[in-house]
Each structure stands twice: as structure tokens, then as C-alpha cells.
Design an enzyme around this catalytic site. Structure first.
Site, PDB file in Angstrom:
ATOM      1  N   GLN A 153      52.580  86.669  20.940  1.00  0.00           N
ATOM      2  CA  GLN A 153      51.583  86.627  19.802  1.00  0.00           C
ATOM      3  C   GLN A 153      51.601  88.056  19.432  1.00  0.00           C
ATOM      4  OE1 GLN A 153      47.722  85.329  21.235  1.00  0.00           O
ATOM      5  NE2 GLN A 153      48.223  83.405  20.765  1.00  0.00           N
TER       6      GLN A 153
ATOM      7  N   ASP B 235      54.677  88.686  16.698  1.00  0.00           N
ATOM      8  CA  ASP B 235      54.701  87.658  15.958  1.00  0.00           C
ATOM      9  C   ASP B 235      54.546  88.161  14.419  1.00  0.00           C
ATOM     10  OD1 ASP B 235      54.808  85.385  14.334  1.00  0.00           O
ATOM     11  OD2 ASP B 235      53.389  84.442  15.427  1.00  0.00           O
TER      12      ASP B 235
ATOM     13  N   SER C  83      53.225  85.773  11.561  1.00  0.00           N
ATOM     14  CA  SER C  83      51.942  85.578  11.571  1.00  0.00           C
ATOM     15  C   SER C  83      50.983  86.882  11.083  1.00  0.00           C
ATOM     16  CB  SER C  83      51.309  85.367  12.906  1.00  0.00           C
ATOM     17  OG  SER C  83      51.523  84.045  13.365  1.00  0.00           O
TER      18      SER C  83
ATOM     19  N   ARG D 103      56.616  80.713  19.096  1.00  0.00           N
ATOM     20  CA  ARG D 103      54.884  80.562  18.982  1.00  0.00           C
ATOM     21  C   ARG D 103      54.466  80.355  20.354  1.00  0.00           C
ATOM     22  NH1 ARG D 103      52.940  79.403  13.698  1.00  0.00           N
ATOM     23  NH2 ARG D 103      53.954  80.990  12.568  1.00  0.00           N
TER      24      ARG D 103
ATOM     25  N   TYR E  76      54.388  74.206  14.011  1.00  0.00           N
ATOM     26  CA  TYR E  76      54.880  73.947  12.721  1.00  0.00           C
ATOM     27  C   TYR E  76      54.388  72.633  12.151  1.00  0.00           C
ATOM     28  CZ  TYR E  76      56.832  78.528  12.936  1.00  0.00           C
ATOM     29  OH  TYR E  76      57.328  79.898  13.298  1.00  0.00           O
TER      30      TYR E  76
END
Length: 375
Positions: free
Chosen positions: A127, A130, A133, A122, A230
């Protein structure tokens, strides 16, 4: 590099690991892509669309995999498809390491280097890679649509000559990617939305989407987030206080959506049978964690369970109910990751010093190297 994509078979998976758009980009970069026939049909991508984009179509997984350097997957292949992965090739996908350790160790013994998209760090640079996500975003959206479909009333306030319809009250438990999208979607549908999360940063995020934040904000709450973003496992004392607050709040709600997951562990139980019983007849609950044991007592995998006039939706793989968009986003995640495991000439050559690569690799040099899959 030669890349194979199989038709997904595990758990009736509808997604596919490439799309015509990403195939064009892969082919343009000099890669050769072979796709098993029918791999994209459930996501509305026919074989001809893949062929026109630059891929070749193989009749079987074995034909697709012959001599390839890497295999892209959504879920870990099984049976003959798993065996078809060439020795010393790479496998990249959402391989569920905590559930499939034995299969992954068998791949390690064959020299296959497995990269788990679940373990994408993360960090800002990752990004675009990911996959958790990208898929959670769609899961949160779809959860609200499933709830709205099952709910026997309207979501928005409606003022008519015959009277006023009150807005639905929607409570989202867990304000991660899925939860925030659920909040935003429920607000767009006109619901009155509240949400809870154990991470302090979530309070501002919930408020920014127009939701009311509900949580016990004590000292433990202020420290309840890992460095990776998290949620931490909370103490029994905190859980008891939070459960009491939630129990009081939930009795007034029409729809509840739960999204709480802890990587590698069973889903925490957030709603017990007594809480469900306290809700009004016609209420709807959606459990996004049902595949890991569920947040809601009474949730049943891939079913809508009826409990005293309340509907508990336990559909697995909500992103798979939006297969075209889910595949599109996931395929772009893999496309973004690929340069980290290829050399300038396009050959397979992982940069083992890169923190993204080292964070995602499960097997290397014939051994399982990640704690999640070590025997």
C-alpha cells in the site's frame, strides 16, 4: 547506490520523482542522489532545496545519469534523457507500459531493468508503494475543484433572507480511489452526491461517505470484481441495463465526474451525446479517463469542450495540477519500494522472489518479461 532524477519533459509533466524530504532519507541510508537542474521547479522545489537535503545538481540528464545504478522517473524519459540511462541500470516509475512498449523493449536490449509503478500489486504490504492510488486520490479531489470552478452556481445549500439556494447534485461514475475521493470532496463542499460502480464492494464504501449508490444489482453485478480489486469488463447486456439507469439518473444531475479505467484497454464509454444533451444548461462533466479515449462523448484532451451549454472538462494529468503534493506522495511511494531492490549494504540487488518486485518488473536479463511489453 547512485540514483539519478531527470527533469520531466513528457506531456509537460509538472511532478518530480524526489522531494527534499525523500532525498534526506535516501542520503541518510547511504545513497547518492543526482538531480538534473530544474527538475523540481514546477513543483516548487528549487535546486537549492534539493542540494541542502543532500543531493548534487547536474546541469544535464546525461551528467545526472553518468554511472548511476538507478533512475527514478514520473513518466518514461524521452529523447536524450531516455538515451542517457546507463546500460544495465534500473528505471523505476510510471512508465505507461501499454503505450511505450517499443521504448521499453529498447531499454531491455541495453540491459536496463524497468519497474512499472502501475503494476504495484494491490496487497496490504504494498500500500505504501501504490503510486496509482496516491495519484488517483489527488485526481479525484482536483476533479471536484475543477467542476466547482466551472459550475456557475454554488455547491452547498444556502438559506438566505433572499431565498434558498438548492445544493448541487453531483454524480460520480466509478468508486475506486479517485471516485471515492471525489465523493468525499463533493460532500465536504455541501453537494448532494450519488455514485455508481460495477463492483459490489463499492456500494458500502459510497454509503460510508454519505453518497447514494446507483447501479443495476443483478447476478453479474455480484461477480464484477477481479482478484486484484479492479472492475471487470461487463457484458453488453449489463452495459445496456446500466446505461438505461444512468441515462434516467443523469438528467437530474448538475455535475458528473467519470473515473472508469480498465488497465491496458481504452476507457469505456459511459456517457453518450444524448445523455449530455439531456442535462440542464450550465451542467459540468469531468472526464478523468480522457487520456485513454475518455468516458464521455465529446470530451477533448486538455480542453473544456462546450456542448449546448454544458461544459465537458477533459484535463489530462489532474495530479499534475497539484504538483507539490503529488510529487511528495509519489516520491514516498518510490522510497518505500526501494528496499525491495537493494541489499543490506545499499547496493542494487532486487529480490526477484518478492511478489511485489516480480509483479512490477517489465525487463530483466536483457529481455522483456512482462506480457504488457513483450513484442
Amino acid at each position: 547506490m547512485k540514483i539519478a532524477v531527470f527533469k520531466e519533459t513528457r506531456n509537460a509533466e509538472t511532478r518530480v520523482a524526489v522531494t527534499p524530504d525523500t532525498i534526506k532519507k535516501l542520503a541518510g541510508a547511504g545513497h547518492e542522489i543526482r538531480v538534473e537542474a530544474g527538475a523540481g521547479l514546477a513543483a516548487d522545489f528549487p535546486d537549492e532545496a534539493f542540494r541542502e537535503a543532500g543531493a548534487s545538481i547536474a546541469e544535464t540528464a546525461q551528467q545526472a545519469a553518468a554511472g548511476v545504478d538507478a533512475v527514478f522517473c514520473v513518466r518514461l524519459p524521452e529523447g536524450g534523457s531516455l538515451a542517457a540511462i546507463p546500460d544495465n541500470a534500473a528505471l523505476i516509475g510510471l512508465v505507461a507500459p501499454h503505450d511505450n512498449g517499443e521504448e521499453i523493449r529498447q531499454l531491455a536490449a541495453r540491459g536496463v531493468e524497468v519497474f512499472a509503478c502501475e503494476f504495484t500489486p494491490r496487497i496490504t504490504r504494498a500500500q505504501s508503494m501504490d503510486a496509482l492510488s496516491s495519484q488517483a486520490n489527488l485526481a479525484g479531489y482536483r476533479a471536484v475543484l475543477e467542476a466547482a470552478h466551472a459550475y456557475g452556481r454554488a455547491f452547498p445549500m444556502m438559506m438566505t433572507a433572499a431565498g434558498t439556494i438548492a445544493p448541487a447534485r453531483v454524480f460520480v461514475m466509478g468508486a475506486g480511489v479517485a471516485g471515492l475521493q471525489a465523493i468525499a470532496t463533493a460532500k465536504r463542499l455541501g453537494a448532494q452526491v450519488s455514485a455508481t460502480d460495477v463492483r459490489p464492494a463499492a456500494k458500502e464504501q459510497v454509503a460510508s461517505l454519505g453518497g447514494k449508490f446507483v447501479a443495476v444489482e443483478d447476478e453479474e453485478f455480484k461477480e464484477a470484481e477481479t482478484a486484484g480489486g479492479y472492475a471487470k469488463e461487463m457484458s453488453d447486456e449489463y452495459k445496456a441495463k446500466q446505461a438505461k439507469l444512468v441515462a434516467e439518473h443523469i438528467t437530474k444531475q448538475d455535475v458528473v465526474i467519470t473515473t472508469a479505467l480498465i488497465p491496458g484497454r481504452p476507457a469505456p464509454r459511459l456517457i453518450d451525446a444524448e445523455m449530455v444533451a439531456s442535462m440542464k444548461p450550465g451542467s459540468v462533466l469531468v472526464d478523468l479517463a480522457v487520456e485513454r479515449g475518455g468516458n464521455i462523448e465529446g470530451a477533448e484532451l486538455d480542453r473544456i469542450a462546450q456542448k449546448d451549454g454544458k461544459s465537458i472538462i477533459g484535463y489530462a494529468n489532474l495530479p499534475g495540477r497539484l504538483p507539490a503534493d503529488a510529487s511528495s506522495l509519489y516520491a514516498k511511494n518510490l522510497l518505500a519500494f526501494l528496499p525491495l531492490v537493494t541489499a543490506e549494504d545499499g547496493a542494487y540487488a532486487p529480490d526477484w522472489d518478492d511478489e511485489i518486485v516480480s509483479g512490477m518488473v517489465l525487463t530483466k536479463g536483457g529481455e522483456a518479461v512482462h506480457d504488457a511489453v513483450k513484442g
